[in-house]
Scaffold this active site. Structure first.
Site, PDB file in Angstrom:
ATOM      1  N   CYS A 122       0.878  -1.175   0.000  1.00 20.27           N
ATOM      2  CA  CYS A 122       0.000   0.000   0.000  1.00 20.27           C
ATOM      3  C   CYS A 122       0.913   1.222   0.000  1.00 20.27           C
ATOM      4  O   CYS A 122       1.115   1.859   1.027  1.00 20.27           O
ATOM      5  CB  CYS A 122      -0.917  -0.011   1.218  1.00 20.27           C
ATOM      6  SG  CYS A 122      -1.827  -1.562   1.443  1.00 20.27           S
ATOM      7  N   ALA A 123       1.460   1.554  -1.162  1.00 14.88           N
ATOM      8  CA  ALA A 123       2.647   2.411  -1.229  1.00 14.88           C
ATOM      9  C   ALA A 123       2.355   3.902  -1.236  1.00 14.88           C
ATOM     10  O   ALA A 123       3.189   4.683  -0.789  1.00 14.88           O
ATOM     11  CB  ALA A 123       3.472   2.048  -2.464  1.00 14.88           C
ATOM     12  N   PRO A 156       1.403   7.653  -0.398  1.00 12.41           N
ATOM     13  CA  PRO A 156       1.858   8.562  -1.453  1.00 12.41           C
ATOM     14  C   PRO A 156       3.282   8.343  -1.937  1.00 12.41           C
ATOM     15  O   PRO A 156       3.727   9.030  -2.836  1.00 12.41           O
ATOM     16  CB  PRO A 156       1.726   9.929  -0.796  1.00 12.41           C
ATOM     17  CG  PRO A 156       1.982   9.677   0.652  1.00 12.41           C
ATOM     18  CD  PRO A 156       1.383   8.319   0.936  1.00 12.41           C
ATOM     19  N   SER A 195       6.402   8.055   0.055  1.00 11.59           N
ATOM     20  CA  SER A 195       7.579   8.451   0.834  1.00 11.59           C
ATOM     21  C   SER A 195       8.363   7.237   1.326  1.00 11.59           C
ATOM     22  O   SER A 195       9.601   7.249   1.329  1.00 11.59           O
ATOM     23  CB  SER A 195       7.159   9.332   2.011  1.00 11.59           C
ATOM     24  OG  SER A 195       6.155   8.699   2.781  1.00 11.59           O
ATOM     25  N   LYS A 196       7.667   6.173   1.732  1.00 13.44           N
ATOM     26  CA  LYS A 196       8.367   4.963   2.189  1.00 13.44           C
ATOM     27  C   LYS A 196       8.990   4.233   1.008  1.00 13.44           C
ATOM     28  O   LYS A 196      10.078   3.657   1.125  1.00 13.44           O
ATOM     29  CB  LYS A 196       7.409   4.046   2.945  1.00 13.44           C
ATOM     30  CG  LYS A 196       6.858   4.634   4.242  1.00 13.44           C
ATOM     31  CD  LYS A 196       5.960   3.630   4.942  1.00 13.44           C
ATOM     32  CE  LYS A 196       5.314   4.240   6.173  1.00 13.44           C
ATOM     33  NZ  LYS A 196       4.330   5.294   5.824  1.00 13.44           N
ATOM     34  N   ASP A 235       2.152  -1.566   5.042  1.00 12.22           N
ATOM     35  CA  ASP A 235       1.679  -0.372   5.750  1.00 12.22           C
ATOM     36  C   ASP A 235       0.220  -0.162   5.357  1.00 12.22           C
ATOM     37  O   ASP A 235      -0.091   0.529   4.401  1.00 12.22           O
ATOM     38  CB  ASP A 235       2.533   0.832   5.369  1.00 12.22           C
ATOM     39  CG  ASP A 235       2.266   2.036   6.251  1.00 12.22           C
ATOM     40  OD1 ASP A 235       2.425   1.914   7.476  1.00 12.22           O
ATOM     41  OD2 ASP A 235       1.874   3.092   5.713  1.00 12.22           O
ATOM     42  N   CYS A 255      -0.633   3.876  11.096  1.00 11.10           N
ATOM     43  CA  CYS A 255      -0.550   5.161  11.804  1.00 11.10           C
ATOM     44  C   CYS A 255      -1.760   5.306  12.706  1.00 11.10           C
ATOM     45  O   CYS A 255      -2.338   6.382  12.839  1.00 11.10           O
ATOM     46  CB  CYS A 255      -0.446   6.329  10.818  1.00 11.10           C
ATOM     47  SG  CYS A 255      -1.703   6.343   9.543  1.00 11.10           S
TER      48      CYS A 255
END
Length: 829
Positions: A190-191, A193, A195-196, A287, A340
């Site tokens: 679940c990439a 936006p 940043s990871k 994530d 989060c």
């Protein structure tokens, strides 16, 4: 004039728009004073920063000790500090870090010591090599302080270029625990936006030897098409050939099994003996979409929307995504599960359910000794579930009419055995009250915080080692909240049929609830850095979660049916149905609305490119060039991919194009469509993204410029041969062939003919050598960034001595030509 079937926008539509929650109502009884005073009051009020249901829920769950609660809430109501990372694979990352340490950090500390209320920018202590930084300043301080204003402009420019990435500090944590190496195949499920994903790309490139590409690669996936576009924009700044962006439901991500009987069009020329037979990954980042209450400091609108039902509705989808990640993970590989959110139903209960379903094939890794400066709390071992205003300590307490929503896996024990009780029977026999209906929105059951708890049962305690999970809370290091768990795969998963029998789920309703919940949470807030994706649309088979897609007879049958439908589809160009042995997979493609991925096989064009630029044979070209256009005669852009990406694309063709690819590879060459471009010996120019990769192997069409001429090119964009300060440079430029060239900044005017490592350290830009001038072919942002880099690379004395020559005379027509070329480059990039 409106077309048939289109509705016109009318005034009444504006009256029907959703309520503006930012504006205080005129009839607000809290307004006091005279009418004149009320008129002068500010009509805008900030988001509320309290929620009684939130306080009650998390106090009961004991996510922090009671003595820390007040400090915890106080930090949640403060604005979140700004944080960013330096791209360690950037050519200038050492210069950027030095500028932060020796310029901004010291300047802001000096102003702070003089009485200014400014918190100096400082490195995040737990992030390796001082590559992550944090600063906390208000907009008012930004307007009044020149140093801060200069710092803010620095951040904006470097972020746009890709030298830094603005990212919430705790969001940087999950990739650090994956221990990614250059040879790893990594899946970011679940990439968006991105940043990871950018962080993972940094890791595989930083550890790779200079002049070589990583042997591994990354697949970044997201369900939402718009968020995929954001993901592509974010990762495009990395300029990498080792990335594929896909658009799939994470819980249905395909494994692309190799099919021996699958026939491909002869034009494809795929090596039938490729090294991989299905998609498996050394590392998986999971994530998952969540309620996001760990981001309250940057998204205060969540205070108003928060309720316990949000986490309950997402639990099932989170388990499914995590189990699909486990299925795609190689034995011996690592997976990080993160959210989060602070809700144990979305965190520890999902981790516990994954451990139970995997039946010993997965272990939870103790990472308490890693990143010792990162202060964290251990995972919870006991918690309760709240549903419809009731606290539920175990599954036996769940009323019968709620057992389709509250599942056994939400509780610490995961025990599905229910003891029949009078209370449950009575509750089940009662119809839902009107109040209950009002608390159900779009099929999602929300909590009624006005109903007091009806019991005070002791919560179950899990026997699993959930204390190995980590909880990051805001008041420990002035950050957001986050949850991270690290898994290690010990052996293959048990069969899907056994899992389906033991753990039945109503997956379709779960996903409908999840979709509505995510849309509700996202609202009007700015979720650019919050990793949420929209829910799913289709029913989910349990078999697709715990093992690979082809693990059961049912899934094989579905796949065969899918192949039959595809094999008998009409050809896109001729309209004639093709058989399985003659399918034109590359030309026709499988995914509607997505450009096909086509291996570029035009030997004549590739040969002319290599000859024109003098590209050494050591640069691996064969099988590495692709296009997204099915007409090879009108290809505008040619992309370059790494060998690992090539293998996956070949597997994808042989598997029936199961991957829906939104973006792949790095743009290496682009057709020049100007008048001069069609007259040039080579109509393809080297793109700005591909130049750093291919330049070490280029031996022709290179110019070495002094600092002053290089600077003038960046400033004026286009300069005539006779206007260069160095006459020799202008003469060499005029002798080049018409077309693209590379201008290199070099102090002594010497360009190394051999040695890729030495060339990699040079500053180079792509230009176009016209009939009378040289024009820069990079964006205005790149020019601005390089001008600032030059002020750091060269001392003040050197700049003064080089600034003595008279500036070149540039006429308006030359400037217009340069502006047009720069505009064209910006649009194509």
């Amino acid at each position: 004039m409106g077309g048939r079937g289109r509705s016109r926008t009318q005034r009444k539509h504006f009256h029907q728009s959703r309520e503006n929650v930012w504006k205080r109502p005129k009839s607000d009884g809290s307004v006091t004073g005279t009418p004149d005073d009320n008129k002068r009051d500010n009509p805008w009020e900030p988001f509320t920063s309290q929620n009684s249901g939130f306080d009650e829920y998390y106090k009961e769950q004991e996510i922090v000790p009671n003595e820390e609660w007040d400090v915890f809430i106080e930090y949640l109501r403060k604005p979140l500090p700004a944080a960013f990372r330096i791209n360690s694979s950037s050519q200038f990352y050492i210069d950027i870090k030095s500028q932060l340490e020796n310029d901004f950090m010291k300047s802001l500390q000096a102003e702070d010591s003089n009485g200014c209320e400014v918190e100096a920018v400082k490195p995040i202590p737990w992030y390796p090599d001082n590559l992550a930084w944090q600063s906390n300043f208000s907009r008012n301080q930004l307007r009044k302080n020149q140093t801060l204003e200069r710092f803010h402009e620095f951040l904006k420019l470097e972020n746009e270029i890709g030298n830094i990435t603005r990212q919430e500090a705790v969001s940087m944590v999950p990739p650090l625990f994956l221990d990614v190496r250059p040879h790893h195949f990594v899946l970011d499920m679940c990439a968006a936006p991105g940043s990871k994903t950018f962080q993972l790309l940094e890791m595989i490139h930083k550890l790779t030897e200079p002049g070589k590409l990583p042997s591994g690669m990354i697949i970044a996936n997201d369900l939402d098409v718009q968020r995929c576009n954001l993901l592509i924009h974010q990762t495009k700044r990395m300029c990498t050939a080792n990335l594929i962006v896909t658009n799939h439901e994470a819980q249905h991500f395909p494994s692309c099994h190799f099919r021996r009987n699958h026939s491909v069009d002869s034009e494809v020329e795929i090596d039938q003996e490729i090294g991989i037979r299905q998609l498996e990954f050394d590392r998986v980042l999971c994530d998952v979409p969540c309620s996001g209450d760990g981001t309250l400091r940057k998204a205060p609108d969540i205070w108003r929307k928060w309720n316990a039902g949000m986490g309950n509705g997402l639990h099932g989808l989170q388990v499914q995504i995590a189990m699909r990640g486990v299925a795609l993970l190689k034995v011996g590989g690592k997976m990080v599960y993160s959210t989060c959110s602070m809700n144990p139903v979305e965190n520890e209960s999902v981790v516990a359910e994954v451990l139970r379903r995997s039946e010993g094939s997965m272990e939870l890794v103790d990472v308490s000794n890693e990143l010792p400066e990162l202060i964290r709390r251990p995972g919870l071992k006991k918690w309760k579930v709240r549903d419809k205003g009731l606290w539920l300590a175990s599954y036996k307490d769940v009323p019968r009419n709620r057992r389709s929503v509250v599942t056994p896996g939400m509780f610490p024990s995961g025990n599905a055995l229910v003891e029949t009780s009078e209370h449950n029977d009575e509750t089940a026999s009662k119809p839902l009250s009107k109040n209950s209906d009002e608390n159900s929105e779009n099929g999602v059951d929300l909590i009624d915080d006005s109903v007091a708890p009806t019991n005070n049962l002791e919560a179950e305690v899990s026997t699993l080692p959930l204390e190995r999970c980590m909880r990051i809370v805001p008041h420990y290091q002035n950050s957001g909240a986050f949850f991270v768990a690290v898994f290690h795969k010990l052996s293959s998963l048990p069969s899907a049929q056994k899992q389906s029998e033991n753990c039945p789920r109503k997956t379709h309703s779960c996903n409908a609830e999840a979709e509505n919940l995510i849309n509700e949470v996202k609202g009007d807030s700015n979720w650019e850095d919050t990793d949420l994706i929209s829910g799913t649309d289709d029913p989910i088979s349990e078999a697709t979660l715990d093992v690979d897609v082809l693990g059961t007879d049912h899934s094989k049958k579905c796949l065969e049916n899918e192949r039959t439908e595809t094999d008998t589809s009409p050809d896109a160009e001729t309209g004639v149905k093709t058989t399985a042995g003659k399918r034109k997979l590359q030309i026709q493609g499988r995914w509607r609305g997505v450009d096909p991925v086509i291996f570029y096989r035009d030997d004549y064009t590739v040969g002319s490119i290599m000859e024109f630029y003098g590209i050494q044979d050591s640069f691996p070209f064969k099988g590495r060039l692709i296009t997204r256009n099915n007409d090879n005669k009108h290809v505008k852009r040619i992309y370059y991919i790494s060998n690992s990406v090539k293998e996956i694309l070949e597997l994808n063709f042989l598997a029936g194009q199961q991957l829906k690819i939104a973006s792949v590879g790095i743009k290496m060459f682009e057709r020049q469509t100007s008048k001069d471009g069609t007259a040039a010996p080579c109509i393809f120019r080297i793109s700005s993204e591909g130049l750093p990769l291919i330049f070490p192997y280029v031996t022709k069409q290179i110019l070495s410029a002094s600092a002053v001429d290089f600077k003038h090119l960046l400033q004026y964009k286009s300069i005539k041969f006779s206007d260069f300060v160095d006459p020799e440079f202008g003469k060499k430029a005029s002798n080049l062939l018409l077309g693209c060239c590379v201008v290199v900044l070099h102090k002594d005017g010497h360009i190394p003919s051999n040695g890729c490592e030495e060339k990699e350290n040079l500053v180079a830009i792509g230009c176009w050598k016209g009939r009378t001038n040289v024009t820069v072919m990079v964006t205005a942002l790149d020019c601005q960034e390089l001008l600032e880099r030059m002020s750091i690379l060269f001392s003040t004395d050197e700049n003064k001595s080089e600034a003595e020559p008279v500036m070149p005379k540039v006429n308006s027509s030359t400037l217009d030509a340069g502006a047009e070329a720069n505009k064209s480059e910006a649009e194509t990039n």
